[in-house]
Scaffold this motif. Structure first.
Motif, PDB file in Angstrom:
ATOM      1  N   PRO A 112      -5.556 104.984 -43.975  1.00 17.80           N
ATOM      2  CA  PRO A 112      -4.791 103.908 -43.343  1.00 17.80           C
ATOM      3  C   PRO A 112      -3.278 104.077 -43.442  1.00 17.80           C
ATOM      4  N   ALA A 113      -2.786 104.804 -44.444  1.00 20.65           N
ATOM      5  CA  ALA A 113      -1.349 104.962 -44.601  1.00 20.65           C
ATOM      6  C   ALA A 113      -0.811 106.227 -43.938  1.00 20.65           C
ATOM      7  N   THR A 114      -1.679 106.975 -43.257  1.00 23.71           N
ATOM      8  CA  THR A 114      -1.299 108.262 -42.670  1.00 23.71           C
ATOM      9  C   THR A 114      -1.090 108.120 -41.168  1.00 23.71           C
ATOM     10  N   ILE A 115      -0.064 108.804 -40.656  1.00 29.68           N
ATOM     11  CA  ILE A 115       0.104 108.970 -39.214  1.00 29.68           C
ATOM     12  C   ILE A 115      -0.016 110.459 -38.919  1.00 29.68           C
ATOM     13  N   ALA A 116      -1.023 110.813 -38.136  1.00 28.69           N
ATOM     14  CA  ALA A 116      -1.276 112.218 -37.816  1.00 28.69           C
ATOM     15  C   ALA A 116      -1.488 112.344 -36.319  1.00 28.69           C
ATOM     16  N   ARG A 128      -3.782 109.278 -35.165  1.00 29.37           N
ATOM     17  CA  ARG A 128      -4.381 108.521 -36.273  1.00 29.37           C
ATOM     18  C   ARG A 128      -3.280 107.656 -36.863  1.00 29.37           C
ATOM     19  N   ILE A 129      -3.430 106.349 -36.781  1.00 36.37           N
ATOM     20  CA  ILE A 129      -2.369 105.432 -37.194  1.00 36.37           C
ATOM     21  C   ILE A 129      -2.987 104.152 -37.747  1.00 36.37           C
ATOM     22  N   GLY A 130      -2.604 103.768 -38.944  1.00 38.90           N
ATOM     23  CA  GLY A 130      -3.112 102.542 -39.554  1.00 38.90           C
ATOM     24  C   GLY A 130      -4.601 102.554 -39.812  1.00 38.90           C
ATOM     25  N   GLY A 131      -5.209 103.727 -39.809  1.00 45.80           N
ATOM     26  CA  GLY A 131      -6.657 103.826 -39.940  1.00 45.80           C
ATOM     27  C   GLY A 131      -7.395 103.834 -38.621  1.00 45.80           C
ATOM     28  N   ALA A 222      -6.654  96.772 -37.860  1.00 45.47           N
ATOM     29  CA  ALA A 222      -6.868  98.107 -38.402  1.00 45.47           C
ATOM     30  C   ALA A 222      -7.018  98.021 -39.912  1.00 45.47           C
ATOM     31  N   PRO A 223      -7.642  99.022 -40.540  1.00 45.25           N
ATOM     32  CA  PRO A 223      -7.822  98.977 -41.991  1.00 45.25           C
ATOM     33  C   PRO A 223      -6.519  98.834 -42.768  1.00 45.25           C
ATOM     34  N   GLY A 224      -5.427  99.405 -42.243  1.00 45.06           N
ATOM     35  CA  GLY A 224      -4.158  99.315 -42.950  1.00 45.06           C
ATOM     36  C   GLY A 224      -3.325  98.114 -42.566  1.00 45.06           C
ATOM     37  N   GLY A 225      -3.837  97.267 -41.691  1.00 45.77           N
ATOM     38  CA  GLY A 225      -3.075  96.146 -41.147  1.00 45.77           C
ATOM     39  C   GLY A 225      -2.936  96.314 -39.652  1.00 45.77           C
ATOM     40  N   PRO A 226      -2.489  95.291 -38.926  1.00 47.68           N
ATOM     41  CA  PRO A 226      -2.439  95.381 -37.463  1.00 47.68           C
ATOM     42  C   PRO A 226      -1.531  96.508 -36.985  1.00 47.68           C
TER      43      PRO A 226
END
Length: 373
Positions: A112-116, A128-131, A222-226
């Motif tokens: 969730p904390a990764t942007i790929a 991949r953003i916010g999960g 999203a898992p990491g937040g909206p």
């Protein structure tokens, strides 16, 4: 100018109405934009729009011709491009196809904390953003209407994709809105679309469809937040049939992670004043995905396709830290040599003195994680 213009479908443009005449330009009126709203470069930017409800039914104008920033070409322009032989690269340059960078690899792990990002080719990214896993303008087809087959394979096999949580579409040209690819998705997949395009998706059975005007936004849980998705302007146009010129809107997308990091996906666009305005409203963009191909001849394609130098300039205008080139190395849509966009964008970036690591000139199929070298 994508599928219709670049394939010299003269009859499609013969019926195209001319763009409306622009009003007298004032000192703060962006040049070349019919009916442009004055942009005050030093004014405080307006607050971002409150997110709209997902799947909201909307009523739109009959067409969006007033959003054009340049008139569309007519029959004379199409005749000239055919006469000059500028529809495709010269045959002797096609040997460069075997040198186009293609390095598929596994998708990076992304919590969730990764942007790929992974470049699947053309304007298709796996983000991949916010999960969430988000696809941009997904085209997994080998061939699209009116073009030669793709010159590099898709960089990510469809079966290797994680479950897709959302799709964003920039506009309805066939090399950006590919119905055979979308048919592979579950019908409940959220589709985020330009204004006026929702009926097209609903007719095909999709049940979670949202279309937006420029500067409007939605949020997806999203898992990491909206994760926030804003639809932003672009210098382009739309057309899918002989009778629907500019009936739907076009634009790019701003993706904002729960921690505030931002990605700008430009879709398909020419260079112009909108980049500065986007950067003004969305400060601190971490990465801009900008087109660098399908630009030759400039006399015809400049209004709707940035060349490599203009993409670097647009990145500066946006205030983006890094640039990820796209819209090249996949379909040969115009006359430049296959490898020319890569050489020119590298030279233009080097000339700015900005860090080399901030030019994400990925091979098709390659990935990179934001914040990693």
């Amino acid at each position: 100018m994508t599928e219709q213009t670049e394939r010299s479908v003269a009859e499609a443009h013969a019926a195209t109405p001319p763009a409306p005449a622009a009003p007298p330009a004032g000192p703060d009126t962006p040049p070349g934009r019919p009916g442009a709203t004055p942009v005050l470069p030093h004014a405080t930017p307006p607050p971002l729009a409150e997110p709209r409800p997902l799947t909201e039914p909307r009523t739109w104008p009959r067409d969006f011709t007033d959003r054009l920033t340049a008139p569309l070409p007519g029959v004379r322009a199409l005749a000239r491009i055919a006469r000059e032989g500028k529809l495709r690269p010269v045959p002797e340059s096609l040997q460069e196809i075997q040198e186009l960078p293609f390095e598929p690899g596994p998708l990076p792990a992304a919590g969730p904390a990764t942007i790929a990002l992974t470049w699947a080719g053309h304007a298709s990214w796996v983000i991949r953003i916010g999960g969430l896993t988000v696809l941009t303008d997904p085209v997994w087809s080998r061939k699209i209407l009116g073009t030669p087959p793709r010159v590099t394979p898709v960089g990510v096999r469809w079966e290797d994709l994680p479950p897709v949580d959302a799709v964003v579409i920039s506009h309805n040209h066939y090399d950006h809105l590919d119905a055979p690819t979308l048919k592979r998705l579950p019908l409940e997949t959220p589709l985020l679309l330009p204004a006026g395009l929702a009926p097209w998706a609903r007719r095909r059975g999709f049940t979670h469809v949202t279309d937006l005007d420029w500067w409007e936004a939605v949020e997806l849980p999203a898992p990491g937040g909206p994760v926030r998705f804003d639809f932003v302007p672009a210098h382009h146009w739309s057309k899918r049939t002989l009778t629907d010129t500019c009936r739907t809107l076009w634009g790019g997308w701003m993706l904002t992670a729960p921690d505030g990091r931002r990605l700008h996906f430009a879709g398909d666009t020419g260079y112009g004043h909108w980049f500065e305005e986007i950067g003004r409203r969305y400060p601190g963009i971490d990465l801009a995905m900008l087109p660098i191909g399908a630009y030759d001849p400039r006399w015809m394609l400049r209004p709707v396709h940035t060349d490599p130098e203009e993409a670097v300039r647009a990145c500066r205008d946006l205030g983006a830290r890094a640039l990820a080139p796209m819209h090249w190395s996949t379909f040969l849509l115009s006359a430049e040599r296959p490898l020319e966009p890569l050489h020119r964008v590298r030279a233009a970036w080097a000339a700015t003195g900005r860090p080399r690591a901030d030019l994400w000139d990925l091979p098709v199929g390659a990935s990179r994680v934001l914040g990693e070298g």
